[in-house]
Write an enzyme that holds these catalytic residues in place. Structure first.
Site, PDB file in Angstrom:
ATOM      1  N   LYS A 166       0.845  -1.191   0.000  1.00  0.00           N
ATOM      2  CA  LYS A 166       0.000   0.000   0.000  1.00  0.00           C
ATOM      3  C   LYS A 166       0.885   1.248   0.000  1.00  0.00           C
ATOM      4  O   LYS A 166       1.989   1.201   0.538  1.00  0.00           O
ATOM      5  CB  LYS A 166      -0.912   0.006   1.234  1.00  0.00           C
ATOM      6  CG  LYS A 166      -1.711  -1.264   1.454  1.00  0.00           C
ATOM      7  CD  LYS A 166      -2.844  -1.409   0.469  1.00  0.00           C
ATOM      8  CE  LYS A 166      -3.683  -2.660   0.787  1.00  0.00           C
ATOM      9  NZ  LYS A 166      -4.824  -2.807  -0.136  1.00  0.00           N
ATOM     10  N   HIS A 285      -6.348 -13.503  -7.741  1.00  0.00           N
ATOM     11  CA  HIS A 285      -7.216 -12.545  -7.066  1.00  0.00           C
ATOM     12  C   HIS A 285      -8.605 -12.637  -7.681  1.00  0.00           C
ATOM     13  O   HIS A 285      -8.742 -12.893  -8.879  1.00  0.00           O
ATOM     14  CB  HIS A 285      -6.664 -11.124  -7.196  1.00  0.00           C
ATOM     15  CG  HIS A 285      -7.285 -10.178  -6.215  1.00  0.00           C
ATOM     16  ND1 HIS A 285      -8.554  -9.659  -6.378  1.00  0.00           N
ATOM     17  CD2 HIS A 285      -6.828  -9.664  -5.042  1.00  0.00           C
ATOM     18  CE1 HIS A 285      -8.839  -8.873  -5.351  1.00  0.00           C
ATOM     19  NE2 HIS A 285      -7.814  -8.863  -4.528  1.00  0.00           N
TER      20      HIS A 285
END
Length: 471
Positions: A166, A285
């Site tokens: 992040k 994902h």
């Protein structure tokens, strides 16, 4: 005379066959059907079957050129859903000859293609599929599977630890690689590209791959542990996706990543085949899944998407946390986690499993836990999901007040403490918080993490819940 009876006839006259005995080679489906007012459930259920097999809206003369009885799908049982008005579970059998071998794309095009737009239905949801062993044997499945992955990584007896870097968008490749190094050096097994990190102007894919490879090899050399970073190969074309996977292999990276729903099953299966042939692990994902599976009465349950992924191929797939910020009811989640990992899963409606599924030794998939989890969740995650899972802490690593590496240390210490306590016979569900507090006394990094996230909760009621059980 045209030699056949033209006109429209009710679907249920042809496709509703309650006397039908299913075959071992049939693909079986359980649909949640909500008919429009005035439409009988038998007609609604049969209409779904017709459109996804041999039917069309009117009788056609070419019906006489084939054996409709051999190729048609059959609605063989309908039951009302307890506690719901005008909602039914319709069970359907499809002959295996309707499907191309080794093609999830074709399987879904047939079973969930046009039928979801039928005017006779207010809503329709595919709850589960029974994939016959004869069809499973036409798929490669996951590139490597759980045991081979553990052997490649030399990591046993505990869940694997990961972290999503992040902020997911905006970092330069060099700063991104720095975060990867700090997390891996601190004790994580994996770091991860977020699902929407592909090749944007601020960080082109080739630059990211190079800096991440440098980071993981440096962390490996310093820790003596095998490390990995999920290099997202998802791209706008299959050719570009494969080019990225080839470059990752040339760098010596152990694992690549794909967004299997937005990328598509054809692309995913191609990538899975390349990964097996070239020794790459494949992380999957599920971006976009909630568009399909979130609503209880329409769409497709994630257990079906999970089965499809196991057929198409992937060594990891994101599958909900139960305790974090993302949707995931415990019994339902554990049901499809078993469908991902185990070789044989019995029918169990209390966990949402409508059919017994035999995977005939198709490799298993590690379920990934990610989304709003932190060190206080570690005991519950370890207790609920066991060793064969990947626990992925993004903000729960990078949000540590002392930085990325201490965040990784905190998570590794918490995990090791939970595994040690479990192996000593302690009850993680009852003693979890105490176990974390004890470990934090000799780990200042864990103590700081415990203080930061001591009051964080995501207490929302699940949208997708189990139906009341029938007596």
């Amino acid at each position: 005379s045209v030699g056949f009876k033209a006109g429209v006839k009710e679907y249920k006259l042809t496709y509703y066959t309650p006397e039908y005995e299913t075959k071992d080679t049939d693909i079986l489906a359980a649909f949640r059907v909500t008919p429009q007012p005035g439409v009988p459930p038998e007609e609604a259920g049969a209409a779904v079957r017709a459109e996804s097999s041999t039917g069309t809206w009117t009788t056609v003369w070419t019906d006489g050129l084939t054996s409709l009885d051999r190729y048609k799908g059959r609605c063989y049982h309908i039951e009302p859903v307890l506690g719901e008005e005008d909602q039914y579970i319709a069970y359907v059998a499809y002959p295996l000859d309707l499907f191309e071998e080794g093609s999830v794309t074709n399987m879904f095009t047939s079973i969930v293609g046009n039928v979801f737009g039928f005017k006779a239905l207010r809503a329709l949801r595919l709850e589960d599929l029974r994939v016959p062993t004869a069809y499973i044997k036409t798929f490669q499945g996951p590139p490597h599977g759980i045991q081979v992955e553990r052997d490649k990584l030399n990591k046993y007896g505990r869940p694997l630890l990961g972290c999503t870097i992040k902020p997911k968008l905006g970092l330069s490749a060099k700063n991104y690689g720095r975060a990867v190094y700090e997390c891996l050096r601190g004790g994580l097994d994996f770091t991860k590209d977020d699902e929407n990190v592909n090749s944007q102007p601020f960080m082109r894919w080739r630059d990211r791959f190079l800096f991440c490879a440098e980071a993981l090899f440096k962390a490996q050399a310093e820790t003596g542990e095998i490390k990995g970073h999920y290099l997202n190969a998802t791209a706008g074309t299959c050719e570009e996706m494969m080019k990225r996977a080839v470059f990752a292999r040339e760098l010596g990276a152990p694992i690549v990543m794909h967004d299997y729903l937005t990328g598509g099953f054809t692309a995913n299966t191609s990538l899975a085949h390349y990964c097996r042939d070239n020794g790459l692990l494949l992380h999957i994902h599920r971006a976009m899944h909630a568009v399909i599976d979130r609503q209880k009465n329409h769409g497709m349950h994630f257990r079906v998407l999970a089965k499809a992924l196991r057929l198409s191929g992937g060594d990891h797939v994101h599958a909900g946390t139960v305790v974090g910020k993302l949707e995931g009811e415990r019994d339902i989640t554990l049901g499809f986690v078993d469908l991902l990992r185990d070789d044989f899963v019995e029918k169990d409606r209390s966990r949402g499993i409508y059919f017994t599924q035999d995977w005939v030794s198709l490799p298993g998939v590690l379920a990934v836990r990610s989304g709003g989890i932190h060190v206080w969740h570690m005991p519950a995650l370890t207790e609920i999901f066991g060793d064969d899972s990947v626990l992925q802490f993004g903000g729960g690593t990078l949000g540590h007040p002392w930085g990325n590496a201490p965040g990784a240390v905190a998570n590794r210490v918490a995990l090791e403490a939970c595994v040690k306590a479990r192996n000593e016979g302690r009850d993680l569900a009852a003693e979890g918080n105490e176990i974390i507090r004890e470990a934090s006394k000799w780990s200042p990094e864990l103590a700081a993490a415990c203080e930061v996230w001591k009051a964080i909760r995501f207490n929302f009621k699940a949208v997708d819940t189990l139906d009341p059980e029938r007596e």
